[in-house]
Design an enzyme around this catalytic site. Structure first.
Site, mmCIF file in Angstrom:
data_model
loop_
_atom_site.group_PDB
_atom_site.id
_atom_site.type_symbol
_atom_site.label_atom_id
_atom_site.label_comp_id
_atom_site.label_asym_id
_atom_site.label_seq_id
_atom_site.Cartn_x
_atom_site.Cartn_y
_atom_site.Cartn_z
ATOM 1 N N HIS A 1 0.851 -1.187 0.000
ATOM 2 C CA HIS A 1 0.000 0.000 0.000
ATOM 3 C C HIS A 1 0.882 1.231 0.000
ATOM 4 C CE1 HIS A 1 -3.296 2.689 0.933
ATOM 5 N NE2 HIS A 1 -4.124 1.683 0.709
ATOM 6 N N ASP B 1 -8.002 -3.793 1.138
ATOM 7 C CA ASP B 1 -8.867 -3.907 -0.033
ATOM 8 C C ASP B 1 -9.031 -5.374 -0.419
ATOM 9 O OD1 ASP B 1 -8.807 -0.868 -0.701
ATOM 10 O OD2 ASP B 1 -6.768 -1.486 -0.242
HETATM 11 N N1 ACO Z 1 4.631 -7.618 -4.684
HETATM 12 C C1 ACO Z 1 5.984 -7.729 -4.735
HETATM 13 N N2 ACO Z 1 6.817 -6.692 -4.508
HETATM 14 C C2 ACO Z 1 6.263 -5.509 -4.220
HETATM 15 C C3 ACO Z 1 4.873 -5.329 -4.134
HETATM 16 C C4 ACO Z 1 4.049 -6.442 -4.377
HETATM 17 N N3 ACO Z 1 2.707 -6.333 -4.315
HETATM 18 N N4 ACO Z 1 4.593 -4.038 -3.822
HETATM 19 C C5 ACO Z 1 5.782 -3.435 -3.715
HETATM 20 N N5 ACO Z 1 6.789 -4.309 -3.949
HETATM 21 C C6 ACO Z 1 8.230 -4.053 -3.840
HETATM 22 C C7 ACO Z 1 8.724 -3.287 -5.065
HETATM 23 O O1 ACO Z 1 9.150 -4.190 -6.074
HETATM 24 C C8 ACO Z 1 9.844 -2.506 -4.441
HETATM 25 O O2 ACO Z 1 10.921 -3.396 -4.244
HETATM 26 P P1 ACO Z 1 12.465 -2.883 -4.398
HETATM 27 O O3 ACO Z 1 12.672 -1.971 -3.228
HETATM 28 O O4 ACO Z 1 13.260 -4.149 -4.350
HETATM 29 O O5 ACO Z 1 12.535 -2.184 -5.728
HETATM 30 C C9 ACO Z 1 9.320 -2.128 -3.057
HETATM 31 O O6 ACO Z 1 8.390 -3.170 -2.717
HETATM 32 C C10 ACO Z 1 8.610 -0.783 -3.010
HETATM 33 O O7 ACO Z 1 7.601 -0.780 -4.012
HETATM 34 P P2 ACO Z 1 6.979 0.523 -4.653
HETATM 35 O O8 ACO Z 1 6.327 0.149 -5.952
HETATM 36 O O9 ACO Z 1 7.996 1.606 -4.671
HETATM 37 O O10 ACO Z 1 5.891 0.918 -3.567
HETATM 38 P P3 ACO Z 1 4.693 1.931 -3.778
HETATM 39 O O11 ACO Z 1 4.383 2.482 -2.437
HETATM 40 O O12 ACO Z 1 4.932 2.885 -4.886
HETATM 41 O O13 ACO Z 1 3.540 0.946 -4.288
HETATM 42 C C11 ACO Z 1 1.598 -0.271 -4.562
HETATM 43 C C12 ACO Z 1 2.344 0.725 -3.689
HETATM 44 C C13 ACO Z 1 1.375 0.310 -5.986
HETATM 45 C C14 ACO Z 1 0.227 -0.537 -3.935
HETATM 46 C C15 ACO Z 1 2.431 -1.584 -4.665
HETATM 47 O O14 ACO Z 1 2.625 -2.122 -3.378
HETATM 48 C C16 ACO Z 1 1.790 -2.616 -5.594
HETATM 49 O O15 ACO Z 1 2.048 -2.580 -6.807
HETATM 50 N N6 ACO Z 1 0.981 -3.548 -5.028
HETATM 51 C C17 ACO Z 1 0.298 -4.511 -5.875
HETATM 52 C C18 ACO Z 1 -0.931 -3.873 -6.493
HETATM 53 C C19 ACO Z 1 -2.019 -3.668 -5.468
HETATM 54 O O16 ACO Z 1 -2.341 -4.534 -4.677
HETATM 55 N N7 ACO Z 1 -2.640 -2.475 -5.545
HETATM 56 C C20 ACO Z 1 -3.794 -2.150 -4.690
HETATM 57 C C21 ACO Z 1 -3.401 -1.108 -3.712
HETATM 58 S S1 ACO Z 1 -4.747 -0.685 -2.696
HETATM 59 C C22 ACO Z 1 -5.743 0.268 -3.632
HETATM 60 O O17 ACO Z 1 -5.288 0.862 -4.577
HETATM 61 C C23 ACO Z 1 -7.214 0.467 -3.364
#
Ligand code: ACO
Length: 429
Positions: free
Chosen positions: A317, A373
């Site tokens: 998140h 969610d």
């Molecule tokens: N699975 C695996 N790795 C992940 C995930 C995931 N779901 N989410 C983040 N990471 C990792 C990234 O690869 C990154 O790793 P690194 O440091 O080795 O490069 C690190 O965690 C940070 O990730 P970011 O993308 O920078 O985090 P951000 O805060 O921008 O992303 C997000 C948040 C978009 C929700 C992300 O966690 C994601 O893509 N989750 C999956 C999609 C999802 O479930 N979205 C629903 C969110 S809730 C809603 O929108 C109502």
């Protein structure tokens, strides 16, 4: 004591005082940097252009001042209109909280009755709305059907249609007109979802009743009669009543800043709600559960994710890197449906993923947990909802919150949202 930043621009040697209010500075104060004081000839200095900020994904930029919802992602707290979410969850039902979020106070019975009656009238679809929905194949995707249904409702609403043909703003500063329109917008979405559900499942659509709440009428129109479903969703939906500046709320406000009507603004939000990194993550999460199939196949799947072979949808998140306070409350609700969760093959896979991810260093170090969610969707599945309807219903539960922000924006000066870009090319220098 007043706090401020003292900034020196090394290009000009000039110093600037930028006030700090709360944890915020004003971008317009940053924009003062680079404009030589008292000079109208902006070509006089290389720093004549206002300094601008690049903020990919708007991670550090606030685009509104709002008094609806406060989230502290570090402490893991959420407050609607200054009420902690936990006390609202334990003492009220969604209908009360929806009112609180939109209008700032818990409703009187008279206020509830007025909203119920207005919604009930608006929920009755015209023939054109019914025709639009029934023109889709029964196995069509829910998302485009929602867009079509909302467009058909918009086309049959005379106030909404007038929005683009009036010189003066239709809703801005006119909260009485806006309130009626936003209530109808919520009703249109509920009715559209119920029509889609009935069309897909070849069920008869039931007329709404003015004595029922939004949720009560959604279930009635869908022909879902189990009172436990209404009881459970009336609590679950509280947790999604608002979540401040989400991607889709921002889309509603972005569209709303053009002075468009609330049905169109909400439609912009729905489109964002379906993207894979936002609400659409739920569909992808369930798709993964189906592909994995059994709990034994979870470890290799997760290892592939860790090797950057994709994302674990429904995990992570933007705001919560520690604890999402909604998760514990969803667990309370899940406890009441434990047997149904354990009996469901998809949810058995989901639970196995959760156990694995919660102990795995990759997920623990990055603070990646099942988001509220996704967790909430387990309840829908346990109660027998098909995956393709879950996301539609979750969007409905969030729409009043997005409209609360739209309503709030109507009390603030009109400002068209128009972000900037940094043009990058050899010509830029
Ligand atoms: N699975 C695996 N790795 C992940 C995930 C995931 N779901 N989410 C983040 N990471 C990792 C990234 O690869 C990154 O790793 P690194 O440091 O080795 O490069 C690190 O965690 C940070 O990730 P970011 O993308 O920078 O985090 P951000 O805060 O921008 O992303 C997000 C948040 C978009 C929700 C992300 O966690 C994601 O893509 N989750 C999956 C999609 C999802 O479930 N979205 C629903 C969110 S809730 C809603 O929108 C109502």
């Amino acid at each position: 004591m007043d706090h401020h930043l003292q900034v020196t621009d090394s290009r000009t040697g000039k110093s600037y005082t930028i006030p700090i209010s709360g944890d915020y500075i004003r971008a317009s104060d940053v924009g003062r940097i680079g404009i030589p004081e008292g000079k109208t000839d902006t070509t006089a200095s290389k720093a004549a252009k206002p300094l601008r900020i690049i903020d990919n994904g708007f991670q550090y930029t606030a685009c509104m001042e709002s008094s609806i919802t406060h989230i502290d992602g570090v402490r893991g707290t959420i407050r609607y209109r200054d009420f902690p979410i936990e006390s609202l969850f334990h003492q009220y039902v969604y209908e009360d909280v929806m009112h609180l979020v939109i209008w700032g106070s818990l409703p009187t019975q008279e206020e509830k009755d007025h909203v119920r009656e207005t919604m009930c009238k608006a929920m009755v679809p015209s023939q054109s709305v019914k025709d639009v929905i029934s023109a889709f194949p029964r196995d069509a995707e829910t998302f485009p059907m929602i867009l079509a249904g909302m467009s058909a409702f918009a086309a049959s609403d005379s106030v909404i249609c007038k929005t683009r043909h009036q010189q003066s703003a239709m809703f801005h500063g006119r909260l009485d007109v806006a309130d009626e329109a936003l209530v109808r917008t919520i009703a249109y979405l509920a009715s559209t979802i119920s029509l889609i559900y009935c069309h897909k499942n070849e069920k008869q659509w039931n007329s709404p009743e003015p004595s029922r709440s939004l949720l009560g009428n959604l279930l009635l129109m869908m022909g879902i009669t189990n009172p436990e479903v209404e009881r459970c969703l009336a609590k679950l939906w509280i947790l999604y009543a608002d979540h401040e500046m989400t991607n889709s709320t921002a889309a509603v406000l972005h569209a709303g800043s053009t002075l468009i009507d609330p049905v169109s603004a909400v439609t912009a939000g729905i489109i964002c709600g379906y993207g894979p990194l936002h609400g659409g993550a739920i569909d992808l999460a369930y798709e993964a559960f189906r592909q994995i199939g059994t709990a034994e196949r979870v470890p290799p799947f997760i290892e592939r994710i860790k090797a950057k072979g994709g994302r674990l949808f429904g995990y992570g998140h933007r705001v919560y890197k520690t604890r999402d306070p909604r998760v514990a409350l969803i667990e309370e609700l899940l406890e009441g449906h434990r047997d149904a969760v354990e009996a469901n093959p998809l949810l058995r896979v989901a639970m196995a993923i959760d156990r694995y991810a919660n102990q795995d260093a990759y997920f623990v170090e990055r603070g990646l947990k099942a988001n509220a969610d996704l967790m909430g969707c387990f309840l829908y599945t346990a109660m027998g909802f098909d995956t393709d309807m879950i996301i539609a219903i979750t969007i409905l539960s969030r729409t009043p919150g997005a409209l609360a922000h739209w309503r709030e924006s109507l009390t603030q000066p009109v400002k068209l949202w128009r972000p900037q870009q940094k043009y990058v090319s050899p010509l830029a220098n």
